[in-house]
Design a protein around this motif. Structure first.
Motif, PDB file in Angstrom:
ATOM      1  N   SER A   1     -28.441 -20.891   5.476  1.00  0.00           N
ATOM      2  CA  SER A   1     -29.151 -20.163   4.073  1.00  0.00           C
ATOM      3  C   SER A   1     -29.481 -19.007   3.994  1.00  0.00           C
ATOM      4  O   SER A   1     -30.641 -18.760   3.593  1.00  0.00           O
ATOM      5  N   GLY A   2     -28.062 -18.187   4.995  1.00  0.00           N
ATOM      6  CA  GLY A   2     -28.378 -16.977   4.986  1.00  0.00           C
ATOM      7  C   GLY A   2     -29.769 -15.789   5.922  1.00  0.00           C
ATOM      8  O   GLY A   2     -29.624 -15.032   5.749  1.00  0.00           O
ATOM      9  N   ALA A   3     -29.601 -16.919   6.766  1.00  0.00           N
ATOM     10  CA  ALA A   3     -30.297 -16.373   7.876  1.00  0.00           C
ATOM     11  C   ALA A   3     -29.227 -16.134   8.854  1.00  0.00           C
ATOM     12  O   ALA A   3     -28.321 -16.129   9.047  1.00  0.00           O
ATOM     13  N   CYS A   4     -30.095 -14.832   9.598  1.00  0.00           N
ATOM     14  CA  CYS A   4     -29.457 -14.116  10.574  1.00  0.00           C
ATOM     15  C   CYS A   4     -30.132 -14.450  11.541  1.00  0.00           C
ATOM     16  O   CYS A   4     -28.888 -14.514  12.349  1.00  0.00           O
ATOM     17  N   VAL A   5     -30.780 -14.191  11.802  1.00  0.00           N
ATOM     18  CA  VAL A   5     -32.280 -14.762  13.219  1.00  0.00           C
ATOM     19  C   VAL A   5     -32.210 -16.212  13.604  1.00  0.00           C
ATOM     20  O   VAL A   5     -32.356 -16.996  12.742  1.00  0.00           O
ATOM     21  N   TYR A   6     -31.518 -16.359  14.853  1.00  0.00           N
ATOM     22  CA  TYR A   6     -31.188 -18.313  15.294  1.00  0.00           C
ATOM     23  C   TYR A   6     -31.903 -17.966  16.207  1.00  0.00           C
ATOM     24  O   TYR A   6     -31.814 -16.833  17.606  1.00  0.00           O
ATOM     25  N   ASP A   7     -32.878 -18.775  16.780  1.00  0.00           N
ATOM     26  CA  ASP A   7     -32.830 -19.757  18.126  1.00  0.00           C
ATOM     27  C   ASP A   7     -31.971 -19.990  19.367  1.00  0.00           C
ATOM     28  O   ASP A   7     -31.149 -21.152  18.042  1.00  0.00           O
ATOM     29  N   PHE A   8     -31.243 -20.010  19.905  1.00  0.00           N
ATOM     30  CA  PHE A   8     -30.603 -21.134  21.069  1.00  0.00           C
ATOM     31  C   PHE A   8     -31.089 -22.238  22.261  1.00  0.00           C
ATOM     32  O   PHE A   8     -32.175 -21.416  22.621  1.00  0.00           O
ATOM     33  N   ARG A   9     -30.755 -23.003  21.577  1.00  0.00           N
ATOM     34  CA  ARG A   9     -31.181 -23.906  23.151  1.00  0.00           C
ATOM     35  C   ARG A   9     -29.993 -24.597  23.755  1.00  0.00           C
ATOM     36  O   ARG A   9     -29.722 -25.418  23.324  1.00  0.00           O
ATOM     37  N   ALA A  10     -29.605 -24.366  24.520  1.00  0.00           N
ATOM     38  CA  ALA A  10     -28.432 -24.867  26.311  1.00  0.00           C
ATOM     39  C   ALA A  10     -29.531 -26.530  27.220  1.00  0.00           C
ATOM     40  O   ALA A  10     -30.484 -25.744  27.970  1.00  0.00           O
ATOM     41  N   ARG A  11     -28.590 -27.513  26.938  1.00  0.00           N
ATOM     42  CA  ARG A  11     -29.387 -28.372  28.295  1.00  0.00           C
ATOM     43  C   ARG A  11     -27.670 -28.229  29.381  1.00  0.00           C
ATOM     44  O   ARG A  11     -26.972 -28.472  28.264  1.00  0.00           O
ATOM     45  N   PHE A  12     -28.272 -28.431  30.727  1.00  0.00           N
ATOM     46  CA  PHE A  12     -27.602 -28.227  31.029  1.00  0.00           C
ATOM     47  C   PHE A  12     -27.036 -30.236  31.848  1.00  0.00           C
ATOM     48  O   PHE A  12     -27.971 -30.249  32.215  1.00  0.00           O
ATOM     49  N   ALA A  13     -25.855 -30.162  32.679  1.00  0.00           N
ATOM     50  CA  ALA A  13     -25.969 -31.819  33.144  1.00  0.00           C
ATOM     51  C   ALA A  13     -26.967 -31.395  34.032  1.00  0.00           C
ATOM     52  O   ALA A  13     -27.355 -32.675  35.215  1.00  0.00           O
ATOM     53  N   ASP A  14     -27.617 -30.269  34.782  1.00  0.00           N
ATOM     54  CA  ASP A  14     -28.749 -30.931  36.307  1.00  0.00           C
ATOM     55  C   ASP A  14     -30.394 -30.384  35.634  1.00  0.00           C
ATOM     56  O   ASP A  14     -31.036 -30.909  36.559  1.00  0.00           O
ATOM     57  N   GLY A  15     -29.988 -31.011  34.270  1.00  0.00           N
ATOM     58  CA  GLY A  15     -31.693 -30.979  33.361  1.00  0.00           C
ATOM     59  C   GLY A  15     -32.186 -30.101  33.050  1.00  0.00           C
ATOM     60  O   GLY A  15     -32.797 -30.223  32.068  1.00  0.00           O
ATOM     61  N   ASP A  16     -31.901 -28.382  33.690  1.00  0.00           N
ATOM     62  CA  ASP A  16     -31.796 -27.827  33.048  1.00  0.00           C
ATOM     63  C   ASP A  16     -31.592 -27.313  31.475  1.00  0.00           C
ATOM     64  O   ASP A  16     -30.874 -27.454  31.186  1.00  0.00           O
ATOM     65  N   VAL A  17     -32.733 -26.925  30.797  1.00  0.00           N
ATOM     66  CA  VAL A  17     -32.877 -26.341  29.127  1.00  0.00           C
ATOM     67  C   VAL A  17     -33.703 -24.877  28.852  1.00  0.00           C
ATOM     68  O   VAL A  17     -33.909 -24.553  29.787  1.00  0.00           O
ATOM     69  N   LEU A  18     -31.962 -24.113  28.654  1.00  0.00           N
ATOM     70  CA  LEU A  18     -32.521 -22.713  28.578  1.00  0.00           C
ATOM     71  C   LEU A  18     -32.679 -22.383  26.917  1.00  0.00           C
ATOM     72  O   LEU A  18     -31.195 -22.656  26.678  1.00  0.00           O
ATOM     73  N   GLU A  19     -33.639 -22.129  26.592  1.00  0.00           N
ATOM     74  CA  GLU A  19     -33.917 -21.626  24.463  1.00  0.00           C
ATOM     75  C   GLU A  19     -33.744 -19.672  25.312  1.00  0.00           C
ATOM     76  O   GLU A  19     -34.443 -19.122  25.998  1.00  0.00           O
ATOM     77  N   ARG A  20     -33.725 -19.234  24.377  1.00  0.00           N
ATOM     78  CA  ARG A  20     -33.832 -17.787  23.537  1.00  0.00           C
ATOM     79  C   ARG A  20     -34.086 -17.836  22.487  1.00  0.00           C
ATOM     80  O   ARG A  20     -33.436 -18.690  21.454  1.00  0.00           O
ATOM     81  N   TYR A  21     -34.523 -16.607  22.315  1.00  0.00           N
ATOM     82  CA  TYR A  21     -35.417 -16.781  20.792  1.00  0.00           C
ATOM     83  C   TYR A  21     -34.636 -15.601  20.169  1.00  0.00           C
ATOM     84  O   TYR A  21     -34.396 -14.524  20.514  1.00  0.00           O
ATOM     85  N   ARG A  22     -34.392 -14.868  18.745  1.00  0.00           N
ATOM     86  CA  ARG A  22     -34.430 -14.589  17.898  1.00  0.00           C
ATOM     87  C   ARG A  22     -32.814 -13.568  17.840  1.00  0.00           C
ATOM     88  O   ARG A  22     -32.799 -12.700  18.296  1.00  0.00           O
ATOM     89  N   ILE A  23     -31.571 -14.409  18.049  1.00  0.00           N
ATOM     90  CA  ILE A  23     -30.441 -14.091  17.728  1.00  0.00           C
ATOM     91  C   ILE A  23     -30.207 -13.338  17.114  1.00  0.00           C
ATOM     92  O   ILE A  23     -29.966 -14.166  16.178  1.00  0.00           O
ATOM     93  N   ASN A  24     -29.604 -12.371  16.223  1.00  0.00           N
ATOM     94  CA  ASN A  24     -29.277 -12.252  15.232  1.00  0.00           C
ATOM     95  C   ASN A  24     -28.509 -12.181  15.660  1.00  0.00           C
ATOM     96  O   ASN A  24     -26.798 -11.454  16.419  1.00  0.00           O
ATOM     97  N   VAL A  25     -27.124 -13.155  14.742  1.00  0.00           N
ATOM     98  CA  VAL A  25     -25.757 -13.414  15.058  1.00  0.00           C
ATOM     99  C   VAL A  25     -25.499 -12.582  14.431  1.00  0.00           C
ATOM    100  O   VAL A  25     -23.980 -13.225  13.756  1.00  0.00           O
TER     101      VAL A  25
END
Length: 117
Positions: A82-106
């Protein structure tokens, strides 16, 4: 013996595909969108998504059937074409936790670390 070698070759190819990201999508602006994702949470990461900032839905799970154990890292091509540089990340872990991070300039960040606490 052939089956064992074929299986190892397939697994190596699968891991490489995750590590390098999808080669089908490449932006033509010359920006490097590879990010080394490090898991230092103490828990295995089972899923990882990266979507252009502002998207309503998360894209496909980049790890697929693989996982990212604690203490491990993987280099991922975040480029979706898409040409975008700014992304949101989402990670899920084995213990059920979900961490979302926003506006990461990759285009500017080459490493992103998930850590405990």
């Amino acid at each position: 013996m052939f089956k064992v070698l074929a299986r190892r070759a397939f697994m190596a190819a699968a891991v490489s595909a995750v590590a390098l990201g999808s080669m089908a999508f490449q932006s033509n602006d010359g920006q490097d969108r590879h990010v080394r994702i490090t898991n230092a949470t103490g828990v295995t990461m089972t899923h990882f998504w990266a979507s252009s900032a502002g998207e309503e839905n998360w894209q496909e799970d980049i790890l697929g059937s693989d996982v990212l154990p604690n203490g491990s890292a993987v280099r991922i091509n975040i480029d979706d074409g898409s040409g975008a540089c700014v992304y949101d990340f989402r990670a899920r872990f084995a213990d059920g936790d979900v961490l979302e991070r926003y506006r990461i300039n990759v285009c500017r960040v080459s490493e992103y670390r998930y850590s405990a606490g």
